[in-house]
Each structure stands twice: as C-alpha cells, then as structure tokens.
Design a protein around this motif. Sequence first.
Motif, PDB file in Angstrom:
ATOM      1  N   ASP A  10       4.110  26.785 -35.087  1.00 17.85           N
ATOM      2  CA  ASP A  10       2.854  27.030 -35.803  1.00 17.85           C
ATOM      3  C   ASP A  10       3.090  27.907 -37.029  1.00 17.85           C
ATOM      4  OD1 ASP A  10       1.476  25.545 -33.930  1.00 17.85           O
ATOM      5  OD2 ASP A  10       0.866  27.286 -32.733  1.00 17.85           O
ATOM      6  N   LEU A  11       3.972  28.895 -36.901  1.00 18.14           N
ATOM      7  CA  LEU A  11       4.283  29.776 -38.020  1.00 18.14           C
ATOM      8  C   LEU A  11       4.941  28.990 -39.153  1.00 18.14           C
ATOM      9  CD1 LEU A  11       4.306  32.831 -38.890  1.00 18.14           C
ATOM     10  CD2 LEU A  11       6.674  32.882 -38.104  1.00 18.14           C
ATOM     11  N   VAL A  12       5.806  28.047 -38.795  1.00 17.91           N
ATOM     12  CA  VAL A  12       6.435  27.197 -39.809  1.00 17.91           C
ATOM     13  C   VAL A  12       5.366  26.453 -40.606  1.00 17.91           C
ATOM     14  CG1 VAL A  12       7.849  25.131 -40.144  1.00 17.91           C
ATOM     15  CG2 VAL A  12       8.616  26.926 -38.570  1.00 17.91           C
ATOM     16  N   GLU A  13       4.377  25.892 -39.916  1.00 18.77           N
ATOM     17  CA  GLU A  13       3.335  25.123 -40.594  1.00 18.77           C
ATOM     18  C   GLU A  13       2.486  26.000 -41.513  1.00 18.77           C
ATOM     19  OE1 GLU A  13       2.969  21.704 -40.474  1.00 18.77           O
ATOM     20  OE2 GLU A  13       4.915  21.969 -39.482  1.00 18.77           O
ATOM     21  N   LEU A  36      15.568  33.365 -29.910  1.00 19.34           N
ATOM     22  CA  LEU A  36      14.586  32.392 -30.365  1.00 19.34           C
ATOM     23  C   LEU A  36      15.264  31.264 -31.149  1.00 19.34           C
ATOM     24  CD1 LEU A  36      11.504  32.144 -30.063  1.00 19.34           C
ATOM     25  CD2 LEU A  36      11.267  33.275 -32.274  1.00 19.34           C
ATOM     26  N   ARG A  37      16.167  31.633 -32.056  1.00 20.27           N
ATOM     27  CA  ARG A  37      16.873  30.616 -32.843  1.00 20.27           C
ATOM     28  C   ARG A  37      17.799  29.770 -31.972  1.00 20.27           C
ATOM     29  NH1 ARG A  37      16.909  30.761 -38.403  1.00 20.27           N
ATOM     30  NH2 ARG A  37      15.861  32.517 -39.387  1.00 20.27           N
ATOM     31  N   ARG A  38      18.506  30.398 -31.040  1.00 15.95           N
ATOM     32  CA  ARG A  38      19.422  29.656 -30.170  1.00 15.95           C
ATOM     33  C   ARG A  38      18.645  28.666 -29.292  1.00 15.95           C
ATOM     34  NH1 ARG A  38      24.598  31.777 -29.054  1.00 15.95           N
ATOM     35  NH2 ARG A  38      24.787  30.014 -27.626  1.00 15.95           N
ATOM     36  N   MET A  39      17.510  29.102 -28.742  1.00 12.68           N
ATOM     37  CA  MET A  39      16.731  28.210 -27.891  1.00 12.68           C
ATOM     38  C   MET A  39      16.105  27.080 -28.706  1.00 12.68           C
ATOM     39  SD  MET A  39      17.060  29.055 -24.736  1.00 12.68           S
ATOM     40  CE  MET A  39      18.762  29.363 -25.225  1.00 12.68           C
ATOM     41  N   PHE A  40      15.643  27.384 -29.924  1.00 11.84           N
ATOM     42  CA  PHE A  40      15.059  26.343 -30.769  1.00 11.84           C
ATOM     43  C   PHE A  40      16.084  25.253 -31.053  1.00 11.84           C
ATOM     44  CE2 PHE A  40      13.922  24.123 -34.572  1.00 11.84           C
ATOM     45  CZ  PHE A  40      12.537  24.018 -34.534  1.00 11.84           C
ATOM     46  N   SER A  41      17.257  25.649 -31.501  1.00 17.65           N
ATOM     47  CA  SER A  41      18.260  24.648 -31.873  1.00 17.65           C
ATOM     48  C   SER A  41      18.722  23.847 -30.657  1.00 17.65           C
ATOM     49  CB  SER A  41      19.457  25.315 -32.563  1.00 17.65           C
ATOM     50  OG  SER A  41      20.101  26.221 -31.696  1.00 17.65           O
ATOM     51  N   SER A  42      18.819  24.496 -29.511  1.00 17.37           N
ATOM     52  CA  SER A  42      19.269  23.799 -28.304  1.00 17.37           C
ATOM     53  C   SER A  42      18.237  22.777 -27.834  1.00 17.37           C
ATOM     54  CB  SER A  42      19.546  24.802 -27.183  1.00 17.37           C
ATOM     55  OG  SER A  42      20.604  25.665 -27.515  1.00 17.37           O
ATOM     56  N   LEU A  43      16.951  23.152 -27.869  1.00 20.89           N
ATOM     57  CA  LEU A  43      15.904  22.275 -27.356  1.00 20.89           C
ATOM     58  C   LEU A  43      15.447  21.240 -28.382  1.00 20.89           C
ATOM     59  CD1 LEU A  43      13.782  24.904 -25.401  1.00 20.89           C
ATOM     60  CD2 LEU A  43      15.302  23.182 -24.451  1.00 20.89           C
ATOM     61  N   ALA A  44      15.437  21.625 -29.672  1.00 20.68           N
ATOM     62  CA  ALA A  44      14.970  20.698 -30.708  1.00 20.68           C
ATOM     63  C   ALA A  44      16.069  19.745 -31.165  1.00 20.68           C
ATOM     64  CB  ALA A  44      14.438  21.478 -31.909  1.00 20.68           C
ATOM     65  N   GLU A  50      16.930  23.579 -40.588  1.00 19.05           N
ATOM     66  CA  GLU A  50      16.862  22.142 -40.875  1.00 19.05           C
ATOM     67  C   GLU A  50      15.468  21.605 -40.591  1.00 19.05           C
ATOM     68  OE1 GLU A  50      17.840  18.206 -41.860  1.00 19.05           O
ATOM     69  OE2 GLU A  50      18.708  20.158 -42.391  1.00 19.05           O
ATOM     70  N   TYR A  51      14.838  22.076 -39.502  1.00 22.02           N
ATOM     71  CA  TYR A  51      13.477  21.641 -39.186  1.00 22.02           C
ATOM     72  C   TYR A  51      12.511  22.059 -40.289  1.00 22.02           C
ATOM     73  CZ  TYR A  51       8.888  21.430 -36.984  1.00 22.02           C
ATOM     74  OH  TYR A  51       7.559  21.172 -36.723  1.00 22.02           O
ATOM     75  N   VAL A  52      12.651  23.296 -40.765  1.00 20.93           N
ATOM     76  CA  VAL A  52      11.788  23.780 -41.846  1.00 20.93           C
ATOM     77  C   VAL A  52      11.962  22.917 -43.091  1.00 20.93           C
ATOM     78  CG1 VAL A  52      11.349  25.700 -43.433  1.00 20.93           C
ATOM     79  CG2 VAL A  52      11.706  26.152 -40.997  1.00 20.93           C
ATOM     80  N   ARG A  53      13.206  22.605 -43.422  1.00 22.17           N
ATOM     81  CA  ARG A  53      13.476  21.784 -44.609  1.00 22.17           C
ATOM     82  C   ARG A  53      12.850  20.397 -44.467  1.00 22.17           C
ATOM     83  NH1 ARG A  53      18.364  18.779 -46.832  1.00 22.17           N
ATOM     84  NH2 ARG A  53      19.044  18.688 -44.681  1.00 22.17           N
ATOM     85  N   ARG A 109      11.462   9.590 -44.925  1.00 19.23           N
ATOM     86  CA  ARG A 109      11.852   9.932 -43.555  1.00 19.23           C
ATOM     87  C   ARG A 109      10.973  11.099 -43.108  1.00 19.23           C
ATOM     88  NH1 ARG A 109      18.245  10.027 -45.079  1.00 19.23           N
ATOM     89  NH2 ARG A 109      18.518   7.766 -45.329  1.00 19.23           N
ATOM     90  N   THR A 110      10.008  10.795 -42.307  1.00 19.75           N
ATOM     91  CA  THR A 110       9.021  11.789 -41.902  1.00 19.75           C
ATOM     92  C   THR A 110       9.499  12.588 -40.698  1.00 19.75           C
ATOM     93  OG1 THR A 110       7.221  10.394 -42.704  1.00 19.75           O
ATOM     94  CG2 THR A 110       6.637  12.119 -41.125  1.00 19.75           C
ATOM     95  N   GLN A 111       9.321  13.906 -40.752  1.00 20.73           N
ATOM     96  CA  GLN A 111       9.604  14.780 -39.616  1.00 20.73           C
ATOM     97  C   GLN A 111       8.286  15.193 -38.981  1.00 20.73           C
ATOM     98  OE1 GLN A 111      12.459  16.149 -37.891  1.00 20.73           O
ATOM     99  NE2 GLN A 111      10.726  16.605 -36.589  1.00 20.73           N
ATOM    100  N   PRO A 112       7.931  14.649 -37.810  1.00 19.65           N
ATOM    101  CA  PRO A 112       6.683  15.068 -37.151  1.00 19.65           C
ATOM    102  C   PRO A 112       6.747  16.543 -36.759  1.00 19.65           C
ATOM    103  CG  PRO A 112       7.567  13.060 -36.168  1.00 19.65           C
ATOM    104  CD  PRO A 112       8.634  13.621 -37.042  1.00 19.65           C
ATOM    105  N   GLN A 113       5.584  17.144 -36.606  1.00 21.86           N
ATOM    106  CA  GLN A 113       5.538  18.526 -36.132  1.00 21.86           C
ATOM    107  C   GLN A 113       5.961  18.554 -34.670  1.00 21.86           C
ATOM    108  OE1 GLN A 113       1.831  20.519 -36.781  1.00 21.86           O
ATOM    109  NE2 GLN A 113       2.362  22.279 -35.510  1.00 21.86           N
ATOM    110  N   LEU A 114       6.872  19.444 -34.342  1.00 15.13           N
ATOM    111  CA  LEU A 114       7.367  19.553 -32.972  1.00 15.13           C
ATOM    112  C   LEU A 114       6.342  20.231 -32.068  1.00 15.13           C
ATOM    113  CD1 LEU A 114      11.079  20.689 -33.444  1.00 15.13           C
ATOM    114  CD2 LEU A 114      10.256  18.433 -32.768  1.00 15.13           C
TER     115      LEU A 114
END
Length: 289
Positions: A10-13, A36-44, A50-53, A109-114
């Motif tokens: 939500d903060l990214v959006e 937080l960053r380690r869990m995001f990259s592992s799960l996403a 890269e997700y933000v970009r 190439r669309t990236q949907p919101q996770l």
Amino acid sequence: MISALNQLVDLVEEHLAEELDVHGLAGELGTTEYHLRRMFSSLAGMPLSEYVRRRRMTVAAADVVRGEDDLLSIAVRHGYGSTEAFGRAFRAVHGAGLGDVRRDGGPLRTQPQLRFHLTVEGSIPMDTRLIDRPVFRLVGHAARVPLIHQGINPHIQQHITALPQEEHFRLKALGDTEPGGLLQVCDDLDPDGTEGSELTYLHGVAVSQDTPAPDDLDAIEVPAGKWAVFRTAGPHPQALQTTWAATATEWFPSNPWRLRPGPSIVAVLERADDFSTATCELWLPVEPA
C-alpha cells in the motif's frame, strides 16, 4: 508479517513517484527493514526495488498512451528528471520505447498490484531447532560472487575446486565449535536478494572467539545471538534450496521470529561421493519478531 507486507505494498502505491521510507514503515510495524525486504523478495519472487520500478512504469504507461501531456511532464510526475532517464526505465520494463508505445498503444508489460495471503500447507517438512550461540568466528577462503537462486552456482564451485585438497584438510582441523565441519557461508547479502547481486562467499570453518587463525585466511566476526537451524536431506542442492525457500513461505510467517543481519551458513553433515545427495544444516540468524 503478511499484514506488514501488504502495508508495504500500500505504501508503494501511495508514493510511486517518491523514495520509499521502508525503514520508517518497518519501525512502525515492529519489525526491521532487513527482514521486511528479505521476506518481500522471497515471497514475491522479485526484489522490492524491482516491484516498485514495474509498478511505476505500469502506471506511467497509461499516461504515455493517453497522450495528453508531453513526455517530460510525465517523466517528472513519475520521479524522473529527464525524458532520457524515464525512457531507459520505461524500455527496461516494457521492452519498447516511449514513442512506439505512444504511437501504437503497446506492447506493454503490466505489473498488477501484489497482495499477500498466508497459506501454510506444511508441504515442506521443517526439521528445526533454535539455539543460542556466543561470539564466534568464521575463517577460511572468501570471494565475491553473484547470487544465483536455482541450481549450482558455478562461481562458488570454481572458488572451492581451486583450493588444493590439503587445504580442505587444514581447514577442517581448525574448526573447534558449532556449526561443525566445512561450511558454506554467505555474507553481505543484498536484503532484496536480487539475483546477480554480489555477496561474500566463504569456504571455511567455525572457531571459538579465542582460537587463533592463520594470517592467510579470511575471517568473519559473528556476534552472539540466536539461530534457527533447519536440517535438510535429499538431492543436492535442490533439497537445500527448497528448504531455504520454505523458511520464507512457511516457517517465518507462522513462527514468532524474524531474520537479523548476519551470515547464513550451510553445514554439510553427510554427502554422496559425487555430491548428488546430501544431509545439511542451514543456519539462519534470527531474533524475536
């Protein structure tokens, strides 16, 4: 943890065109930016950066296609100081230039919101123990290598095979504390876990704080703390990599622990002569969540 990751999304959006204050959000949520960053990259399956970009360029593409504003205005609106920088980022995500997309409406190439959901199936048996360790050191031969998520890392393999056989015996004789035996150590890992990013790999052993180490060896000082130790067995390195991934998808979301900065360690307890199968222990530094 799942709630924290969704708040991060939500903060990214809310701040797509700005620098994210991940450290501040982690503090508010009672966790750490590192975890937080380690869990995001592992799960996403991708780093947060890269997700933000991708999300930024997904939203920006709509402005480009509409054609209501000039490209510089769109670039500035999405956090870029020039059309050149914006164009490079746009092409990296969409595989097409700004002019082509404005004229043809694509390709895009669309990236949907996770959105993260917790589904713990228990499909990966987690043979785990939690232990406290005093200060110790990791000594051996270190090298900077790129991170590779799947399969054998040829850079690490080359580093190890370049060592003469007698050096493996010398290292093994030096080890005098847990984790025992020859160790595979990864340190200075990018919290986002970006594939291709550099880390320090050390092939060596663990020694107690007061044990003298030869001057020709590299050393990593490891502070006192708690460790989660996961035992794995089966095809190597697949069984180890599967368990490593499962710590993020199953173990951490359902246990009151989080990663803390520090090296991750793999101790090989038993292995086939050709290393096709192995029994290992994966040591991860943790702290109460």
